[in-house]
Write a protein that holds these residues in place. Sequence first.
Motif, mmCIF file in Angstrom:
data_model
loop_
_atom_site.group_PDB
_atom_site.id
_atom_site.type_symbol
_atom_site.label_atom_id
_atom_site.label_comp_id
_atom_site.label_asym_id
_atom_site.label_seq_id
_atom_site.Cartn_x
_atom_site.Cartn_y
_atom_site.Cartn_z
ATOM 1 N N GLU A 97 0.822 -1.214 0.000
ATOM 2 C CA GLU A 97 0.000 0.000 0.000
ATOM 3 C C GLU A 97 0.855 1.262 0.000
ATOM 4 O OE1 GLU A 97 -3.412 2.140 2.788
ATOM 5 O OE2 GLU A 97 -2.937 0.020 3.077
ATOM 6 N N LEU A 98 1.842 1.305 0.900
ATOM 7 C CA LEU A 98 2.731 2.472 0.929
ATOM 8 C C LEU A 98 3.590 2.526 -0.326
ATOM 9 C CD1 LEU A 98 3.861 2.470 4.675
ATOM 10 C CD2 LEU A 98 2.298 4.056 3.571
ATOM 11 N N LEU A 112 -0.661 11.541 3.925
ATOM 12 C CA LEU A 112 -1.979 11.575 3.301
ATOM 13 C C LEU A 112 -2.499 13.014 3.226
ATOM 14 C CD1 LEU A 112 -3.500 8.526 5.182
ATOM 15 C CD2 LEU A 112 -3.267 8.669 2.707
ATOM 16 N N PRO A 113 -3.490 13.283 2.389
ATOM 17 C CA PRO A 113 -4.059 14.640 2.342
ATOM 18 C C PRO A 113 -4.816 14.970 3.631
ATOM 19 C CG PRO A 113 -5.289 13.147 0.927
ATOM 20 C CD PRO A 113 -4.075 12.397 1.382
ATOM 21 N N LEU A 163 3.636 10.534 10.347
ATOM 22 C CA LEU A 163 2.691 11.056 9.357
ATOM 23 C C LEU A 163 2.929 10.441 7.981
ATOM 24 C CD1 LEU A 163 2.747 14.808 10.457
ATOM 25 C CD2 LEU A 163 0.932 13.146 10.889
ATOM 26 N N SER A 164 4.198 10.299 7.592
ATOM 27 C CA SER A 164 4.493 9.774 6.254
ATOM 28 C C SER A 164 4.263 8.266 6.153
ATOM 29 C CB SER A 164 5.936 10.109 5.849
ATOM 30 O OG SER A 164 6.853 9.503 6.743
ATOM 31 N N GLN A 165 4.370 7.542 7.276
ATOM 32 C CA GLN A 165 4.071 6.110 7.267
ATOM 33 C C GLN A 165 2.580 5.834 7.456
ATOM 34 O OE1 GLN A 165 6.556 3.400 6.863
ATOM 35 N NE2 GLN A 165 7.494 5.240 6.013
ATOM 36 N N ARG A 166 1.822 6.911 7.725
ATOM 37 C CA ARG A 166 0.353 6.848 7.796
ATOM 38 C C ARG A 166 -0.136 5.866 8.857
ATOM 39 N NH1 ARG A 166 -0.777 6.538 1.223
ATOM 40 N NH2 ARG A 166 0.541 8.314 0.654
ATOM 41 N N SER A 167 0.578 5.818 9.961
ATOM 42 C CA SER A 167 0.258 4.852 11.012
ATOM 43 C C SER A 167 0.531 5.478 12.373
ATOM 44 C CB SER A 167 1.102 3.580 10.838
ATOM 45 O OG SER A 167 1.007 2.754 11.975
ATOM 46 N N GLN A 196 -4.413 2.602 11.655
ATOM 47 C CA GLN A 196 -3.861 3.404 10.558
ATOM 48 C C GLN A 196 -4.529 4.779 10.512
ATOM 49 O OE1 GLN A 196 -1.321 1.765 9.097
ATOM 50 N NE2 GLN A 196 -1.904 0.066 10.434
ATOM 51 N N MET A 197 -3.849 5.727 9.923
ATOM 52 C CA MET A 197 -4.409 7.069 9.766
ATOM 53 C C MET A 197 -5.271 7.115 8.504
ATOM 54 S SD MET A 197 -1.319 9.653 10.755
ATOM 55 C CE MET A 197 -0.660 9.734 12.417
#
Length: 603
Positions: free
Chosen positions: A229-230, A327-328, A507-511, A534-535
């Motif tokens: 996904e990432l 993410l946005p 933030l960049s790993q969205r977790s 997860q974010m």
Amino acid sequence: MALVTTETLKLELKTFDITCDDDSVLDEMVEKCICNRIQAEDMVSEWVAYSTTKNGVKLSMETLEQFEHEVLSKIKAKKSSRKEEIFNRTRDIYSLQDLIKAEEEEEDLLNSYTTPAKGSQKRPLTTPEQPHSKRTAALLASPGLLLSPTSFSPSATPSQKYNQRGGKGEVVATFGAVQGTRWAGRKEPGAGVQLEHVEGPEDSLHCSYKYMFQRLRDVRNVLTEKIEELGEGLRSHFSVEEFSPVSLPAQDSITVLGQICCDSNGKLNAQSVLLEAGPEQGGQQVPVDLSELKEYSVFPGQVVVMEGMNTTGRKLVASQLYEGVPLPFYSSHVKMETDEFTEPLNILVACGPYTPSDSLTFDPLLDLISVIVRDRPDVCLLVGPFVDSKHEQIEKAQVTETFETIFSRCIESIVDGTRSIGCRLVFVPSQRDIHHHFIYPQPPFALPNLSKDQAQRVTLVPDPCTLLIDGVTFGLTSTDILFHMSAEEISYGTGSDRLTRILKHILSQRSYYPLYPPVEEVNMDYEKFQAFGQMPLTPDVLIVPSELRYFVKDVVGCVCINPGRLTKGQVGGTYGRLLVRCSTAAEDGKRESPCLAAQVVKI
């Protein structure tokens, strides 16, 4: 205990016709009285008995040392064993109440057969107008006594260091335009505040679940899906055509996708970095040489894209490192025309523990309730632990009630104490809450005893969670991910401070917990973690309480705040407060942060 001095010792010795002109001996006796918590009278009596058994030995420094070894040490050991025996008995609030009740009944029975002398009666007789004694009434449940320390621990005393703390109300960290800011809620705090989960109630963790059983295959599937996904986001952002297998020998520069891991069970360093690819790229591990990179910041579990040479298939010499992309942000589909004229939302954030480490008194929590009543915030985000598993008295089971009862009283005190304000209360559990599920992600608390009116103001959320409060998104986690990652992250030539790098990684790993493997104290359920850890987006405000120093930072457009803990050991800690307002995009299309101002304040 009365103060023991050389004069009191001389008077007691004189009673037995014992003279001692050596002041050093008397000083030594005073010291031994204080250390062994013995009165002067008892000290001299013990010495006379000892001297008699030793054929009238004279008082000197040598004989005093022998006396301490043979007599005083035994007295001290007997006292400690007696205290331990008391603590080792079955202790609960009901047996304590029964004991007091039986004692009072016995005293009342004796009083009924005697005629008390004038002025000798120490307590009033039981009458219909006053049916209970003061001691019995103190044990009855009442809002003023919900957090009474004697109801939790038989030996609870207020913390001296906490009560003597300095700098109360001092602002220690600021963000935004704080000059002239009025830190108060709206005229009717909490009224009309929209508070909900970003994912919706169906897709958020709202109840407990079964754990302690997960297969390694399931864990592997979750990690594989995370890499894929990432990797898809990195591929589209950096315009990568395709990823090469990590262990395939190639004479040209290749681009590979994988997860950072360590070659052993020890701490990651520049020589122990491995890149583990997903199944699509071969699913193998290859050592990575980072020496040619001008700068890097990596940690175990991080999904990255690397460019480099792997001529033998046994080592990748990295020449370029691409990290994740956040993410946005949240964007509301409903346009609000009165944004500029609406009052900002005042939000208070506090993180436990809510008691000093040397006492089970909830004085810091009571002080926080006073702050809430004074400042009248619209929303209070209260993060655990509420009943801290690391507290010394809880570890030793020196409490007179169940952990669930202490927690219920704690929550009731907060709800009742803020009833006049009407603010919204959000409770976030912690891995250190001894009465709650010790699993990550952690389900929300269950409070079945709340009344209907109270439940309207209270929101129970899991750890972690993403909330939408009046159009502003908040990411919350009570797990100390900053502390855990700061021990594992390695960097070179980045130029930024460690906390900013770690926050950017989150933030960049969205977790909410991108570290793999997690630290030993975090019990991860990976299937639930994939669904609820997860974010869903980059939050406007990220709240990450930590043992590390408090801060407020803007990281890639997200305002990150560590409010600190309300108590730090035996002394007072800090809490945070924010002013936020839902903002629309500016005319030039740039996003404006909804966080107008933020502060970290000493309790």
